[in-house]
Design a protein around this motif. Structure first.
Motif, PDB file in Angstrom:
ATOM      1  N   ALA A 165       3.496   6.017  -5.684  1.00 64.14           N
ATOM      2  CA  ALA A 165       3.170   6.164  -7.111  1.00 64.14           C
ATOM      3  C   ALA A 165       2.096   7.223  -7.314  1.00 64.14           C
ATOM      4  N   SER A 166       1.089   7.246  -6.448  1.00 66.57           N
ATOM      5  CA  SER A 166       0.029   8.248  -6.562  1.00 66.57           C
ATOM      6  C   SER A 166       0.573   9.649  -6.332  1.00 66.57           C
ATOM      7  N   ALA A 167       1.438   9.798  -5.363  1.00 67.40           N
ATOM      8  CA  ALA A 167       2.019  11.113  -5.076  1.00 67.40           C
ATOM      9  C   ALA A 167       2.879  11.588  -6.229  1.00 67.40           C
ATOM     10  N   ALA A 191       3.476  15.125 -11.125  1.00 65.27           N
ATOM     11  CA  ALA A 191       3.614  15.308 -12.578  1.00 65.27           C
ATOM     12  C   ALA A 191       2.487  16.188 -13.118  1.00 65.27           C
ATOM     13  N   ARG A 192       1.263  15.985 -12.631  1.00 59.39           N
ATOM     14  CA  ARG A 192       0.138  16.813 -13.059  1.00 59.39           C
ATOM     15  C   ARG A 192       0.348  18.259 -12.650  1.00 59.39           C
ATOM     16  N   THR A 215       0.830  -1.219   0.000  1.00 61.71           N
ATOM     17  CA  THR A 215       0.000   0.000   0.000  1.00 61.71           C
ATOM     18  C   THR A 215       0.855   1.255   0.000  1.00 61.71           C
ATOM     19  N   TYR A 216       2.018   1.183   0.616  1.00 63.90           N
ATOM     20  CA  TYR A 216       2.885   2.362   0.694  1.00 63.90           C
ATOM     21  C   TYR A 216       3.576   2.613  -0.642  1.00 63.90           C
ATOM     22  N   ASP A 228       4.183  15.580  -0.823  1.00 68.53           N
ATOM     23  CA  ASP A 228       3.419  14.338  -0.723  1.00 68.53           C
ATOM     24  C   ASP A 228       4.251  13.140  -1.156  1.00 68.53           C
ATOM     25  N   VAL A 229       5.057  13.360  -2.182  1.00 64.20           N
ATOM     26  CA  VAL A 229       5.939  12.275  -2.632  1.00 64.20           C
ATOM     27  C   VAL A 229       6.940  11.911  -1.538  1.00 64.20           C
ATOM     28  N   SER A 230       7.520  12.954  -0.913  1.00 65.74           N
ATOM     29  CA  SER A 230       8.490  12.695   0.170  1.00 65.74           C
ATOM     30  C   SER A 230       7.836  11.964   1.333  1.00 65.74           C
TER      31      SER A 230
END
Length: 418
Positions: free
Chosen positions: A127-129, A134-135, A121-122, A184-186
């Motif tokens: 990947a979602s972050a 990118a968006r 899940t992590y 969020d990615v971090s």
């Protein structure tokens, strides 16, 4: 003329010549000689006793010569072993334990992997972050291009100033979105990293509280395992506040005493007075007193390469608290007490006679007394034969234990306070 009988012709015998009187004569002679000898013996014994009492005959004794020296004043304090560093490992994220990657009771290094938590899940969160980032970056690129075109057009008055300002504001918003997406990615990456549980310190690891398949939650109360650094190791000692104050008052009164350095050496006594092979060093003395016990905590640091010292063990610590300069040590057998309770010693004066001296004793140091008053360097104090002498009697020193009052004579218990 009538003939005489033989008995009549013999002269009468003298009583002293009679054989019946001879035993009496010998008995009287023996009694007379015995009386004379007894008289002479009594006279000689009385004369000898009188001569001894008058100081003519010296009694043989053993003595010790007083000398000044620096004496370390030590205390034996109860202590308890505690680890140098303790780390209770807890999960930072929730999940199922996939594996336990250490052996309980072994040595682990800092950064070594201890557990793996299910990370699927992590990974999805990461990947979602990244997609959100990118968006946001694409939106920022578009707004930048639009702001640049509006800048040229507003100079020609082809667009309004308001439109240009809106375009610039949009660029700022898109930049903020990019920064938020990066955060969020971090964050997602950190949570993913937390699925690999590592040791925060090097040391001995204990018993694991979970096994493979167990469900754990973030920052739970129960730790997964505990890691303790045992080399070096702490010894926490306790001393009553009253003893600490007493020592400080004595140091302030006695100009010949000095406090021990902050990094004073500390010795450990294990079971049955067995000394620990390494010396420790005092780290600090707590500045507060425990309200419940009235004790002050002192902490010392000891090498522990063989891990003989384990957390929780009780030991006895011997620590030098002060140094008495120009002090005198006397064997305890040389000191007695008079009817008033004063400590006394028998000193040989300049005339070679016994002199009773009242001395002031501070404390016991092993098998010796620390004397603070009443004696001077070079004087001889009688240590043996005290039952055969009295004040004023002449004595002769058969043995002078000049080194017996040395502070280092009792090497097994240097400066031990009792």
């Amino acid at each position: 003329m009538a003939p005489t009988s033989p008995s009549q012709s013999r002269p009468p015998r003298h009583p002293l010549n009679s054989s019946a009187c001879r035993p009496r004569l010998w008995s009287a002679s023996l009694l007379l000689v015995g009386a004379l000898m007894a008289g002479c013996s009594d006279g000689s014994d009385e004369a000898a006793e009188s001569q001894s009492q008058e100081g003519g005959q010296a009694t043989e004794v053993e003595a010790v010569t007083v000398k000044m020296q620096d004496v370390p004043i030590t205390s034996e304090l109860p202590g308890r072993i505690s680890a140098y560093q303790i780390a209770e490992v807890r999960p930072q994220v929730g999940g199922i334990i996939e594996s336990r990657d250490f052996t309980e009771g072994s040595e682990v290094e800092e950064g070594q992997v201890l557990y793996h938590i299910d990370a699927r899940t992590y990974r999805a969160d990461v990947a979602s972050a990244k997609a959100s980032l990118a968006r946001a970056e694409a939106s920022l690129n578009t707004s930048n291009l639009q702001a640049k075109r509006f800048k040229t057009l507003v100079a020609r008055n082809l667009v309004s100033q308001q439109d240009y300002d809106d375009a610039v504001a949009t660029v700022g918003e898109d930049r903020a979105d990019v920064a938020s997406a990066k955060a969020d990615v971090s964050s997602a990456q950190i949570n993913l990293d937390y699925t690999t549980v590592t040791s925060p310190i090097s040391g001995r690891i204990g018993k694991s509280s979970v096994t493979k398949g167990a469900l754990v939650t973030a920052s739970q109360d129960t730790s997964l395992v505990t890691v303790q650094q045992l080399d070096p190791i702490y010894v926490d000692m306790t001393q009553s506040a009253s003893e600490t104050l007493k020592l400080k008052r004595e140091l302030s009164k006695n100009g010949k005493a000095a406090a021990a350095p902050d990094k004073a050496k500390v010795e450990l006594l294990m079971d049955k007075d067995d000394p620990y092979q390494y010396q420790g060093e005092l780290q600090f003395t707590d500045i507060s007193v425990d309200e419940g016990t009235g004790m002050v905590t002192l902490r010392a640091l000891f090498p522990n390469p063989d891990t003989m010292l384990l957390p929780g063990m009780f030991v006895t610590a011997r620590m030098v608290e002060a140094v008495a300069h120009d002090a005198i040590l006397l064997p305890q057998k040389a000191v007695s007490h008079n009817d008033d309770g004063d400590a006394t010693t028998m000193v040989i004066n300049a005339e070679g006679k016994v002199e009773s001296r009242v001395v002031k004793i501070d404390r016991a140091m092993g098998n010796q007394w620390l004397v603070t008053d009443g004696l001077s360097a070079g004087e001889q104090v009688i240590t043996s034969g005290l039952q055969k002498i009295k004040a004023g009697a002449p004595v002769r020193v058969a043995k002078d234990d000049a080194t017996e009052n040395d502070a280092t004579a009792d090497a097994g218990q240097p400066g031990e306070e009792q």
